[in-house]
Write an enzyme that holds these catalytic residues in place. Sequence first.
Site, PDB file in Angstrom:
ATOM      1  N   ASP A 164       0.837  -1.203   0.000  1.00 25.14           N
ATOM      2  CA  ASP A 164       0.000   0.000   0.000  1.00 25.14           C
ATOM      3  C   ASP A 164       0.876   1.259   0.000  1.00 25.14           C
ATOM      4  O   ASP A 164       2.103   1.160   0.103  1.00 25.14           O
ATOM      5  CB  ASP A 164      -0.925   0.004   1.221  1.00 25.14           C
ATOM      6  CG  ASP A 164      -0.167   0.226   2.515  1.00 25.14           C
ATOM      7  OD1 ASP A 164       0.989  -0.253   2.631  1.00 25.14           O
ATOM      8  OD2 ASP A 164      -0.690   0.887   3.415  1.00 25.14           O
ATOM      9  N   GLU A 203       3.478   1.620   2.486  1.00 27.65           N
ATOM     10  CA  GLU A 203       4.588   0.679   2.290  1.00 27.65           C
ATOM     11  C   GLU A 203       4.650  -0.414   3.345  1.00 27.65           C
ATOM     12  O   GLU A 203       5.710  -0.903   3.690  1.00 27.65           O
ATOM     13  CB  GLU A 203       5.927   1.442   2.260  1.00 27.65           C
ATOM     14  CG  GLU A 203       5.881   2.712   1.433  1.00 27.65           C
ATOM     15  CD  GLU A 203       7.234   3.353   1.211  1.00 27.65           C
ATOM     16  OE1 GLU A 203       7.679   4.070   2.105  1.00 27.65           O
ATOM     17  OE2 GLU A 203       7.828   3.106   0.158  1.00 27.65           O
TER      18      GLU A 203
HETATM   19  C1  NOJ Z   1       6.677   7.086   3.881  1.00 27.04           C
HETATM   20  C2  NOJ Z   1       5.252   7.161   3.428  1.00 27.04           C
HETATM   21  O1  NOJ Z   1       4.477   6.211   4.123  1.00 27.04           O
HETATM   22  C3  NOJ Z   1       5.153   6.906   1.943  1.00 27.04           C
HETATM   23  O2  NOJ Z   1       3.820   7.044   1.531  1.00 27.04           O
HETATM   24  C4  NOJ Z   1       6.002   7.896   1.182  1.00 27.04           C
HETATM   25  O3  NOJ Z   1       5.979   7.572  -0.185  1.00 27.04           O
HETATM   26  C5  NOJ Z   1       7.442   7.861   1.691  1.00 27.04           C
HETATM   27  N1  NOJ Z   1       7.480   8.004   3.134  1.00 27.04           N
HETATM   28  C6  NOJ Z   1       8.267   8.995   1.076  1.00 27.04           C
HETATM   29  O4  NOJ Z   1       7.710  10.225   1.373  1.00 27.04           O
END
Ligand code: NOJ
Length: 615
Positions: A212, A215
């Site tokens: 998702d 991550e």
């Molecule tokens: C963590 C976040 O959960 C994710 O959505 C994002 O893409 C990365 N950080 C980088 O900002």
Amino acid sequence: MRFLNLQALNAASLGREFSLLVSGLSHANATSLTYRASSLDDWLEQGSQKALQGILNNIGSGGSKVDGASTGIVVASPSKSDPDYFYTWTRDAAMVMKAIVDEYIAGNDDLQPIIHNYISAQAKVQVITNPSGDLESGGLGEAKFNVNETAFTGSWGRPQRDGPALRAITLATYAEWLIDNGHASTAKSIVWPIMLNDLSYVGQYWNATGFDLWEEVKGSSFFTTAVQHRALVQGNSIAKSLGVSCHACTTQAPQVLCLLQSYWTGSYIDSNLGSGRSGKDANSILGSIELFNPAATQCDDTTFQPCSAKALANLKVVVDSFRDLYEVNRETPKNRPVAIGRYPEDVYYGGNPWYLTTYAAAEQLYDAIYQWKKIGKIDVDDVSYEFFKDIDSYISKKLYASGTEEFDKILNTVKSYADGFFDVTFSKDDGHQLSAEDLTWSYTAFLTAANRRRAIVPGPWDESAVRNVPDNCKATAAIGVYATPTNTEWPTSLPSGTPTPAPTPTLPPSCSEVAVRFNEQVTTSPGQDIYIAGSIPQLGSWNPDKAVLLKADMYTSDHALWYATVRLPVGETVKYKYLRKENGGKDIVWENGDDRTLKIPRVCDVEVSTGDAWK
Ligand code: NOJ
């Protein structure tokens, strides 16, 4: 130093110092973005300019905060430790650049070279072989890359399948501007090949699980499905304007829409199907604002438009899930906005409110206000009443038509409620900020929410083009058409101008064969080989002795890939299966299940590929 407090402001706090806080989570000294504002309007206006500058500071190679980043690379944050965000995420970069493209189209001409640099950089990033694969074998699903355009090879939640869809949406939006301004040939020669790779990836893998947007969870995620649907619909509209076809778009979009419906629980959106969590997650709010169509003629529930009953009921459930969770929210009355995080079960840095999610909640409501005004009515039904009854008890279940006092009153009530999301002080406990500073996505979320409040909206996408949800959802996939994008020679000048007539549609291909690359994920031991056999002579006509041997020179423990490229007749439907041989070819094991079916697309001069896994 304080975050903007609306009550204080209304009670005569003119000329105070406020901070625009944009880290991932809630830090003590956001000194770089502290400025004086005399009203919310003034604060948002000044903040928008600072947010735009904050974004540009994080884009290579000229960005002041990202030394070492290649040209056109959007860095997630300059923070290199605790946490290390000094990478480019396909998701973040695409969403940031979508906002930049929208700003450009709205009249900020200086941004065009930045857009071109981003697109040229994506042509390079798409072909970087990485732990998710290469261009043809799933590499587009890699979440992040080093800022010097090399693969990040550490362990990570992979693949993440929203990135290619978001990039396709950003590219489609700029392609549309090019077409509308007389530069269709540039859209076709530079932008379309990159888009087509992404659309092919979406069409091939939308029904496969992935991580998702946060991550963490592997499965089916609302945000991912939502942006995949929009990418295919918008991508197809660009294909039509360019006189080319997008097989993945037309065949898969209805099925993706079908899957999108399955996230609705009856009272809110379950953002991650079967994750074991409540599913209440800002994922769904972000998904709804990605699907916002300012030209919508109805508050459509199937695409969860921001003004739809389902999206509004969901917003309330998600906001409520954070109400008692954070100390900073506890004093807030039940019918006022609170600081919201990613999802209530979040434990990252202890679980905290996030700026970008809180701004997103405001943005959904500003979008809804725009849509109600345009559509000319607000329909408070059983589902949306759940949202409305909370924000003001005078609202009842009925249709409110524009031109009435009641209609205007609801718009004002919702606007003041939405403004309240800017009024929340950030911290779970004491208001100090954590995590990555200068998060590019947070600047973007501020900028877009502030724009929507002023009714500055992006261009439309035709969400009604694919509105009929199939009766039965099917797990389908379109074979991917991938090609290395070769042209990034931008003309020196691409001014706004008169549209050129649509190019004549490309004639059907005159070639008789196309190269098909079969990718098979299968774990093997030394001494075992993988073959493919199938219904036509090129695949041995089901004779295992004539089956085609796959290569394993890209096989790693993380990525058990066997592959082979075979030239096959276009337009034919082929059946095939994989088999394993060992013991010098004496022992043969066919994979289980039905024969696989492949309709060879009518395309020439490109390699198409499959993404299979041993059954
Ligand atoms: C963590 C976040 O959960 C994710 O959505 C994002 O893409 C990365 N950080 C980088 O900002």
